[in-house]
Design an enzyme around this catalytic site. Structure first.
Site, PDB file in Angstrom:
ATOM      1  N   GLY A   1       0.844  -1.198   0.000  1.00 62.44           N
ATOM      2  CA  GLY A   1       0.000   0.000   0.000  1.00 62.44           C
ATOM      3  C   GLY A   1       0.872   1.238   0.000  1.00 62.44           C
ATOM      4  O   GLY A   1       1.975   1.242  -0.557  1.00 62.44           O
ATOM      5  N   GLU A   2       0.387   2.311   0.613  1.00 62.47           N
ATOM      6  CA  GLU A   2       1.121   3.578   0.704  1.00 62.47           C
ATOM      7  C   GLU A   2       1.333   4.251  -0.652  1.00 62.47           C
ATOM      8  O   GLU A   2       2.057   5.231  -0.746  1.00 62.47           O
ATOM      9  CB  GLU A   2       2.503   3.396   1.350  1.00 62.47           C
ATOM     10  CG  GLU A   2       2.505   2.793   2.723  1.00 62.47           C
ATOM     11  CD  GLU A   2       3.916   2.612   3.293  1.00 62.47           C
ATOM     12  OE1 GLU A   2       4.906   3.031   2.625  1.00 62.47           O
ATOM     13  OE2 GLU A   2       4.043   2.069   4.396  1.00 62.47           O
ATOM     14  N   GLY A   3       0.768   3.711  -1.719  1.00 58.86           N
ATOM     15  CA  GLY A   3       1.075   4.235  -3.048  1.00 58.86           C
ATOM     16  C   GLY A   3       2.382   3.710  -3.603  1.00 58.86           C
ATOM     17  O   GLY A   3       2.867   4.208  -4.629  1.00 58.86           O
TER      18      GLY A   3
END
Length: 336
Positions: free
Chosen positions: A303-305
């Site tokens: 996640g987190e981009g």
């Protein structure tokens, strides 16, 4: 600039009127691509990406000079159902890590020359447990959409949205099921690494949410089953379309948020490409439903981009080749 919507109805109507890609720039970029010093099609998908990017920027010979990465964080009441391997406190702890430059996404954004911003959305006030009631009120949903919209720099020329929120893979799975059909078993994955019992609780939570709410439209699904950070990502991606800023989608959670726009208005994600294929649960199924082919497949599930941030390099390379290469005539190379 303030978001051009004050109600959910405004938001729906705005999506219908969003700008499209510029046909003249596409035509000119396509002509240029055919004149570059390479065999036709030799750069494969990079050629298509560069032309797609040129169309959205309205420039047949574009550059990527100002990418923006935005991380949205929110907490989820559904964590009360035991759906995560980590406590909700980790959300705020990771936000602090982002702000101090210590997370993976900080390193990836820096490596790609991207500006990075972090927005924490009411972490002290989790959404309601969607197995007991709607996750958000209309006012809370509108606030999150606005925060996402206003987080986008109109001068950016590429956008990545990422998220942090313990429990948000459960929320994303419920949202995907509401948008595309199916059950918790079809959409829920292991997220942060839950064991079999934890996965069973996620599946049960998704099914309970679907049975309780049966949302009638995509925004109702987002309100009842989503989270503030998912709504903010949707708002940011809508703002990017408004400003003709191309978007790279991240993993399962980001793609579920993006899917709300697609279900509200066909073609609403034409300005977006899928950055990567996550190993999280049903990400491939979600990409298939949206007609998106990922640029990378590296086994990521952070996640987190992070996966989308890595893909910035692919798009930068595509645009650099397209805009920086010499034509046959410029290089004095025969194209016969």
């Amino acid at each position: 600039m303030p978001a051009p919507f004050t109600t959910l109805s405004d938001f729906r109507n705005m999506l219908v009127q969003m700008p499209g890609s510029e046909a003249v720039a596409i035509a000119q970029a396509t002509t240029r691509n055919g004149q570059l010093t390479k065999p036709p099609g030799a750069l494969g998908r990079l050629e298509d990406l560069a032309i797609w990017y040129a169309g959205w920027r309205g420039d047949p010979r574009p550059v990527i000079a100002a990418p923006q990465v935005i991380i949205f964080a929110g907490n989820h009441g559904v964590c009360a159902q035991g759906v995560s391997a980590f406590p909700a406190e980790v959300t705020a702890q990771m936000v602090a890590n982002f702000e101090h430059g210590g997370a993976a996404i900080n390193q990836l954004a820096k490596a790609m020359g991207a500006r990075m911003d972090v927005h924490a959305l009411s972490l002290d006030r989790p959404t309601q447990d969607f197995t007991q009631g709607p996750a958000m009120t209309e006012a809370e949903l509108l606030s999150a959409l606005n925060i996402g919209w206003n987080a986008v720099d109109p001068q950016a020329d590429l956008l990545v949205t990422g998220e942090m929120g313990i429990g948000n893979t459960t929320s994303a799975a419920a949202l995907a099921a509401a948008l595309f059909g199916g059950t918790g078993a079809d959409w829920a994955g292991r997220g942060t690494g839950v064991d079999d019992a934890g996965l069973a609780r996620k599946v049960a939570a998704v099914d309970a949410g679907l049975a309780l709410h049966a949302p009638a439209d995509p925004l109702a699904a987002l309100r009842c089953l989503g989270g503030r950070e998912l709504a903010a990502m949707a708002g940011a991606m809508a703002a990017a379309r408004y400003h003709r800023i191309p978007v790279i989608l991240d993993g399962f959670i980001c793609t579920a948020a993006a899917a709300v726009l697609d279900r509200l208005q066909p073609g609403a994600l034409d300005h977006a490409v899928a950055g990567h294929l996550s190993v999280e649960g049903a990400h491939q199924r979600l990409l298939d439903a949206l007609g998106k082919v990922p640029l990378l497949s590296l086994g990521l599930r952070l996640g987190e981009g992070s996966g989308a941030a890595l893909a910035i390099g692919v798009l930068q390379s595509a645009v650099a080749c397209h805009s920086g290469m010499a034509s046959f005539a410029e290089a004095g190379v025969s194209d016969a």
